[in-house]
Every structure is written in C-alpha cells, then in structure tokens.
Motif scaffolding. Structure first.
Motif, mmCIF file in Angstrom:
data_model
loop_
_atom_site.group_PDB
_atom_site.id
_atom_site.type_symbol
_atom_site.label_atom_id
_atom_site.label_comp_id
_atom_site.label_asym_id
_atom_site.label_seq_id
_atom_site.Cartn_x
_atom_site.Cartn_y
_atom_site.Cartn_z
ATOM 1 N N ARG A 107 0.811 -1.222 0.000
ATOM 2 C CA ARG A 107 0.000 0.000 0.000
ATOM 3 C C ARG A 107 0.842 1.269 0.000
ATOM 4 N NH1 ARG A 107 -1.922 -3.517 3.556
ATOM 5 N NH2 ARG A 107 -1.254 -2.372 5.403
ATOM 6 N N GLN A 108 2.069 1.153 0.493
ATOM 7 C CA GLN A 108 2.926 2.338 0.594
ATOM 8 C C GLN A 108 4.387 1.920 0.583
ATOM 9 O OE1 GLN A 108 1.862 5.394 3.508
ATOM 10 N NE2 GLN A 108 3.992 5.433 4.163
ATOM 11 N N ILE A 109 5.228 2.807 0.028
ATOM 12 C CA ILE A 109 6.670 2.597 0.050
ATOM 13 C C ILE A 109 7.288 3.803 0.747
ATOM 14 C CG2 ILE A 109 8.755 2.169 -1.292
ATOM 15 C CD1 ILE A 109 6.906 1.391 -3.648
ATOM 16 N N THR A 110 8.144 3.546 1.722
ATOM 17 C CA THR A 110 8.896 4.603 2.389
ATOM 18 C C THR A 110 10.349 4.467 1.942
ATOM 19 O OG1 THR A 110 7.403 4.571 4.284
ATOM 20 C CG2 THR A 110 9.561 5.585 4.609
ATOM 21 N N ILE A 111 10.888 5.582 1.423
ATOM 22 C CA ILE A 111 12.227 5.570 0.844
ATOM 23 C C ILE A 111 13.054 6.675 1.486
ATOM 24 C CG2 ILE A 111 13.560 5.710 -1.296
ATOM 25 C CD1 ILE A 111 10.775 5.178 -2.740
ATOM 26 N N ASP A 112 14.230 6.300 1.980
ATOM 27 C CA ASP A 112 15.160 7.282 2.539
ATOM 28 C C ASP A 112 16.318 7.437 1.553
ATOM 29 O OD1 ASP A 112 16.216 9.061 4.540
ATOM 30 O OD2 ASP A 112 17.650 7.488 5.026
ATOM 31 N N ILE A 113 16.529 8.670 1.089
ATOM 32 C CA ILE A 113 17.526 8.974 0.059
ATOM 33 C C ILE A 113 18.642 9.837 0.637
ATOM 34 C CG2 ILE A 113 17.899 10.182 -2.148
ATOM 35 C CD1 ILE A 113 16.192 7.744 -2.541
#
Length: 85
Positions: A13-19
C-alpha cells in the motif's frame, strides 16, 4: 531525506524511501503490505544503489499481468523523487 509513496495496482500500500541527497543513493526502503519476504529482499538489494540504477533495473517489471508490480512501483516512486531533488 525520507519520502512516502502511495502505490497503485499492487498488494503493497505504501513505500517509504530514505535517500542520501548528496550522492543520490538509497539509504533504505520499506514497504507497507505486500509479500513480506520478497519486499525485504528487494529493499536489501537496492540499499546503497544510485537512484538511476534502480529505476533502470526495476521499471517495467510486471506482476500477474497487472501492468505494474512492487518493484515497478518503487521505480516510479524514485522517478518522482528525482524530480524533487
């Protein structure tokens, strides 16, 4: 910098991405929902990779003729993030 991306057409349902903004690499990725083991594997494989490398690798992967997949959704999210950086 952390980004949240709402997915479309997949189980996650959701993607959390740390860049890492300086060198445009992925620090971490986590998925809400979806196939837990597979998505943990994808997250581990993309850690430390450049955004463009991951987009080129994952974009267009299809799951069960849905026209998209969790890896494809990750690539689409990264494309959106690239525009913001």
């Amino acid at each position: 910098m952390e980004f949240n991306y709402g997915t479309n057409g997949v189980c996650a349902r959701q993607i959390t991405i740390d860049i890492n903004e300086e060198d445009k690499t992925i620090n971490s990725v986590s998925f809400l929902g979806g196939c837990n083991g597979n998505l943990k594997g994808i997250s581990a494989l993309v850690k430390g990779k450049k955004i463009d490398e991951v987009i080129d690798t994952l974009k267009g992967i299809d799951c069960n003729f849905k026209g998209t997949s969790c890896p494809d959704q990750l690539a689409r999210a990264l494309e959106d993030i690239k525009e913001e950086l």
